[in-house]
Design an enzyme around this catalytic site. Structure first.
Site, PDB file in Angstrom:
ATOM      1  N   GLY A   1       0.813  -3.602   4.972  1.00 53.12           N
ATOM      2  CA  GLY A   1       0.769  -5.172   5.241  1.00 53.12           C
ATOM      3  C   GLY A   1      -0.403  -5.679   5.467  1.00 53.12           C
ATOM      4  O   GLY A   1      -1.410  -5.318   4.857  1.00 53.12           O
TER       5      GLY A   1
ATOM      6  N   ARG B   1     -14.670  -6.889   1.453  1.00 55.25           N
ATOM      7  CA  ARG B   1     -13.525  -6.941   2.777  1.00 55.25           C
ATOM      8  C   ARG B   1     -13.069  -5.430   2.612  1.00 55.25           C
ATOM      9  O   ARG B   1     -12.647  -4.983   1.626  1.00 55.25           O
ATOM     10  CB  ARG B   1     -12.315  -7.963   2.300  1.00 55.25           C
ATOM     11  CG  ARG B   1     -11.441  -7.930   3.389  1.00 55.25           C
ATOM     12  CD  ARG B   1      -9.980  -7.044   2.784  1.00 55.25           C
ATOM     13  NE  ARG B   1      -8.848  -7.060   3.943  1.00 55.25           N
ATOM     14  CZ  ARG B   1      -8.060  -6.489   3.658  1.00 55.25           C
ATOM     15  NH1 ARG B   1      -7.667  -5.424   2.660  1.00 55.25           N
ATOM     16  NH2 ARG B   1      -6.699  -6.628   4.321  1.00 55.25           N
ATOM     17  N   VAL B   2     -13.017  -4.894   3.887  1.00 53.72           N
ATOM     18  CA  VAL B   2     -12.203  -3.747   4.076  1.00 53.72           C
ATOM     19  C   VAL B   2     -11.157  -3.783   4.790  1.00 53.72           C
ATOM     20  O   VAL B   2     -11.030  -4.504   5.869  1.00 53.72           O
ATOM     21  CB  VAL B   2     -13.460  -2.549   4.785  1.00 53.72           C
ATOM     22  CG1 VAL B   2     -12.648  -1.329   4.994  1.00 53.72           C
ATOM     23  CG2 VAL B   2     -14.455  -2.469   3.974  1.00 53.72           C
ATOM     24  N   GLY B   3      -9.896  -3.114   4.139  1.00 52.81           N
ATOM     25  CA  GLY B   3      -8.609  -3.465   5.174  1.00 52.81           C
ATOM     26  C   GLY B   3      -8.549  -2.225   6.152  1.00 52.81           C
ATOM     27  O   GLY B   3      -9.374  -1.316   6.545  1.00 52.81           O
ATOM     28  N   ASP B   4      -7.133  -2.074   6.286  1.00 54.47           N
ATOM     29  CA  ASP B   4      -6.874  -1.149   7.413  1.00 54.47           C
ATOM     30  C   ASP B   4      -6.869   0.654   6.818  1.00 54.47           C
ATOM     31  O   ASP B   4      -6.989   1.573   7.413  1.00 54.47           O
ATOM     32  CB  ASP B   4      -5.648  -1.195   8.238  1.00 54.47           C
ATOM     33  CG  ASP B   4      -4.487  -1.345   7.202  1.00 54.47           C
ATOM     34  OD1 ASP B   4      -4.664  -2.073   5.977  1.00 54.47           O
ATOM     35  OD2 ASP B   4      -3.415  -0.703   7.443  1.00 54.47           O
TER      36      ASP B   4
ATOM     37  N   THR C   1       0.722  -1.178  -0.078  1.00 54.62           N
ATOM     38  CA  THR C   1      -0.109  -0.024  -0.082  1.00 54.62           C
ATOM     39  C   THR C   1       1.002   1.350  -0.140  1.00 54.62           C
ATOM     40  O   THR C   1       1.985   1.147   0.729  1.00 54.62           O
ATOM     41  CB  THR C   1      -0.997   0.024   1.100  1.00 54.62           C
ATOM     42  OG1 THR C   1      -1.856  -1.117   1.250  1.00 54.62           O
ATOM     43  CG2 THR C   1      -1.548   1.305   1.551  1.00 54.62           C
TER      44      THR C   1
ATOM     45  N   GLY D   1      -3.863  -5.854   6.622  1.00 53.29           N
ATOM     46  CA  GLY D   1      -4.549  -4.849   7.242  1.00 53.29           C
ATOM     47  C   GLY D   1      -5.274  -5.344   8.514  1.00 53.29           C
ATOM     48  O   GLY D   1      -5.601  -4.530   9.392  1.00 53.29           O
TER      49      GLY D   1
HETATM   50  C1  SD4 Z   1      -4.754  -3.969   3.380  1.00 52.74           C
HETATM   51  N1  SD4 Z   1      -2.880  -2.669   4.296  1.00 52.74           N
HETATM   52  O1  SD4 Z   1      -5.640  -3.851   2.580  1.00 52.74           O
HETATM   53  C2  SD4 Z   1      -3.577  -3.150   3.032  1.00 52.74           C
HETATM   54  C3  SD4 Z   1      -2.693  -4.030   2.157  1.00 52.74           C
HETATM   55  C4  SD4 Z   1      -1.180  -3.543   2.130  1.00 52.74           C
HETATM   56  O2  SD4 Z   1       1.005  -3.553   1.990  1.00 52.74           O
HETATM   57  O3  SD4 Z   1      -0.768  -2.713   2.736  1.00 52.74           O
HETATM   58  N2  SD4 Z   1      -0.362  -3.918   1.701  1.00 52.74           N
HETATM   59  O4  SD4 Z   1      -4.589  -4.831   4.010  1.00 52.74           O
END
Ligand code: SD4
Length: 301
Positions: A213, A189-192, A161, A215
């Site tokens: 990373g 799905r929703v990430g961080d 990201t 999330g």
């Molecule tokens: C997520 N943090 O959607 C994001 C993906 C990501 O490095 O960072 N990747 O979980």
């Protein structure tokens, strides 16, 4: 001494994002405008399977984007699961500036974006579609630890990201985060990254933090907020990131062996630090002296 404007971004492609942001900062522009410009660069210019137009889709073949933006004065906006709109970070900014809300998701986010004049366009690249079809043969969801320099279209292991933090000439802070999330995620799905406090947090009184990373670990730990609060308690940015990683590991020691979690932070004085659970995390720093500086996660700037 005041270090002057500075911008930092996650991963090797952070160099390009920083340079886009620097054009704003060097001209005396605000940290908020700078991080938006940096994130927009990643969304459109970068061909990376986890950010913007070249992102990998979810398991139903839908490319959905998450993004957030936050000003050091506490204003923030975000969008999640946004489909067919190229610049989620700018939609997030419009949510912040034009609505009484902080977060819009899915169809409602798309409707809002179109009302604001953002064009609707198909974003899924042929390479990402092919990678998805190849993935469908096994349909196994197993995020792998990401490492430096893997900006290969269709690479399913990559989950990088863009998180970007800036300090402007007036000492104001801002941050943004933009991603297509984890490849082959469940639809919806929703990430961080769009969750304020998880993938991004900024407070002019203390500093700013962002994450990359898997999330789910950042959400579990309100991780970017945690990093900022640790700096509030007196930790340096590097110490705060280190301690937040230790928290992630303590919570889920087994899972931590195979998941990557990376934090990047800058305090109000412009001091920068980062730390990652596993090797391979790099970040880019840009200020009046250096515009293409790439650092290892364990280094303290
Ligand atoms: C997520 N943090 O959607 C994001 C993906 C990501 O490095 O960072 N990747 O979980």
């Amino acid at each position: 001494a005041d270090p002057g404007p500075r911008v930092v971004s996650t991963w090797d492609f952070g160099v390009g994002a920083n340079q886009a942001a620097w054009k704003t900062l060097a001209g005396g522009g605000s940290a908020l405008d700078a991080v938006e410009q940096g994130a927009r660069w990643a969304e459109s210019e970068l061909c990376n399977p986890t950010v913007g137009r070249c992102g990998n889709p979810d398991r139903d073949g839908v490319l959905s984007l998450d993004a957030s933006i936050m000003d050091g004065d506490g204003r923030c906006g975000s969008v999640a699961a946004l489909v067919d709109i190229l610049h989620p970070v700018s939609v997030a900014r419009q949510v912040m500036e034009k609505t009484p809300h902080v977060m819009l998701v899915g169809q409602g986010a798309q409707q809002f974006a179109m009302e604001q004049g953002f064009p609707r366009e198909k974003l899924l690249t042929p390479a990402a579609e092919q990678a998805w079809k190849a993935w469908l043969k096994t349909a196994e969801y197993a995020p792998q630890i990401n490492a430096e320099r893997r900006s290969i279209p269709g690479d399913s292991s990559n989950h990088d990201t863009l998180g970007i933090l800036a300090r402007d000439a007036q000492g104001r802070l801002a941050g943004a985060c933009t991603t297509s999330g984890m490849a082959w995620k469940l639809h919806g799905r929703v990430g961080d990254s769009p969750v304020i406090g998880a993938g991004l947090y900024v407070d002019n009184e203390v500093g700013a933090a962002t994450a990359s990373g898997v999330g789910e670990e950042m959400i579990r730990n309100a991780a970017s907020f945690l990093v900022v609060e640790l700096m509030r308690q007196g930790r340096s940015p590097a110490q705060a990131c280190h301690e937040a990683i230790a928290r992630v590991v303590r919570k889920r020691p087994e899972a931590s062996r195979t998941l990557q979690v990376c934090f990047l932070a800058m305090n109000r004085d412009g001091e920068v630090g980062a730390y990652a659970l596993h090797r391979g995390f790099v970040y880019a720093v840009c200020d009046a002296r250096r515009q293409d500086d790439l650092r290892d996660s364990s280094a303290v700037y």
